[in-house]
Write an enzyme that holds these catalytic residues in place. Sequence first.
Site, PDB file in Angstrom:
ATOM      1  N   GLY A   1      -6.840  -0.869   5.158  1.00 41.40           N
ATOM      2  CA  GLY A   1      -6.493  -1.714   6.307  1.00 41.40           C
ATOM      3  C   GLY A   1      -6.360  -3.180   5.934  1.00 41.40           C
TER       4      GLY A   1
ATOM      5  N   CYS B   1       2.760  -1.123   5.330  1.00 38.94           N
ATOM      6  CA  CYS B   1       1.429  -0.508   5.318  1.00 38.94           C
ATOM      7  C   CYS B   1       1.309   0.508   6.449  1.00 38.94           C
ATOM      8  CB  CYS B   1       0.347  -1.564   5.469  1.00 38.94           C
ATOM      9  SG  CYS B   1      -1.288  -0.820   5.479  1.00 38.94           S
TER      10      CYS B   1
ATOM     11  N   ILE C   1       7.692   3.052  -3.645  1.00 36.07           N
ATOM     12  CA  ILE C   1       7.353   3.225  -2.242  1.00 36.07           C
ATOM     13  C   ILE C   1       5.896   2.814  -2.002  1.00 36.07           C
ATOM     14  CG2 ILE C   1       8.977   5.066  -1.744  1.00 36.07           C
ATOM     15  CD1 ILE C   1       6.781   7.110  -2.251  1.00 36.07           C
TER      16      ILE C   1
ATOM     17  N   GLY D   1       4.913   4.806  -7.246  1.00 37.40           N
ATOM     18  CA  GLY D   1       4.473   6.032  -6.581  1.00 37.40           C
ATOM     19  C   GLY D   1       4.193   7.147  -7.561  1.00 37.40           C
ATOM     20  N   GLY D   2       2.903   7.392  -7.800  1.00 41.15           N
ATOM     21  CA  GLY D   2       2.511   8.575  -8.564  1.00 41.15           C
ATOM     22  C   GLY D   2       2.702   8.507 -10.056  1.00 41.15           C
TER      23      GLY D   2
ATOM     24  N   THR E   1      -2.690   4.350  -8.317  1.00 39.84           N
ATOM     25  CA  THR E   1      -3.789   5.318  -8.235  1.00 39.84           C
ATOM     26  C   THR E   1      -4.243   5.817  -9.604  1.00 39.84           C
ATOM     27  OG1 THR E   1      -3.054   5.950  -6.040  1.00 39.84           O
ATOM     28  CG2 THR E   1      -4.451   7.525  -7.181  1.00 39.84           C
TER      29      THR E   1
END
Length: 320
Positions: free
Chosen positions: A77, A138, A201, A259-260, A282
């Site tokens: 957030g 977001c 993304i 992304g990924g 990530t």
Amino acid sequence: MNKSLPVKIKNLVLKTPLLTSSGTSGSRDEINLLQNRDRILASLGAFVTKGVSLNKSLGNKEPRIVEVRSGILNSIGLQNKGVKVFFEEDVPELQKYEIPIIVNISAGSVSEFGQLSERIKDLDKNNAISGLEINVSCPNIKKGGAAFGADPLLVEQVVREVKSRVQDSFCIITKLSPNVTDITQIGKAAVNGGTDALSMINTLRGMAIDTDKRKPILGNQIGGLSGPCIKPVGVYMVYECFRKIPECRNRSVPIIGIGGISNYYDVLEYIFAGATATGIGTQWFINTAVFEEIYKDLNDYLNKTHETIENLVGKAHENI
Ligand SMILES: Cc1cc2nc3c(=O)[nH]c(=O)nc-3n(C[C@H](O)[C@H](O)[C@H](O)COP(=O)(O)O)c2cc1C
């Protein structure tokens, strides 16, 4: 410096096509804590900060991260300490990295985006900041965010407003949401508003449910999905924007693919789809050596194939 790795994002020269992706590498202390700090910094083309807003924000209710198969869901957030404290505490530390700093910005209205970017311009007395990445995407804040990202008119207005406030002081990157019917419409709107580059993304909207408690796990109920499971979506969206937006195709508006990404094959996929640079998020939580590993593997690949990254951008479009 390896001559095959540098890329240009408008007027920004990046020594490698590898960027941190916003919100996944903190804004100051996190890299300093790592033993391999210098090797990480040597592998990075730029550091993209966590989202910064005009005023301090406490973020969403906990829990805010949950692991899911092949990824994570987060609903941080946009917690941050506000732009003034960011400049007092974080920017002097970030400057020591000696790589371009891109500040990810978020706001709840077009005029607030304008105010925030102008404030950054005023606070950036030492010219520490190279770029602003506008987060119109977001998925887990109630105001702004997702609503902006899905509306081409608003995206165009936000970009135009930011551009008019900062002129050419910063490279302006617009970060797109995958939570839309046609990402190319939103990309075109950002281009019409005058963006210098697109990044894509952000996370995909998702949810996980605790089967014992029979309720959503995240405090905010919904979150944003990231990690290896979203890579095919990101690659597809980069491919589509490169294919359908002439300014992306002729690379006057380059794309940063996110992304990924877990390894150098993933980076190559994004480059072949049409990205000029890539952001990694990530995977960094799983393997803090990810940047140096990809850097080394990409180097080896380019040496073996006698290629440059710039030459490989969009190759998948030629081979159909
Ligand atoms: C914990 C977390 C916080 C994030 N915070 C932001 C943010 O502040 N601003 C933003 O534009 N994207 C944010 N993102 C999205 C990432 O920058 C990235 O677009 C997304 O995670 C996909 O990349 P990945 O699969 O490599 O993580 C965040 C992602 C995560 C996992």
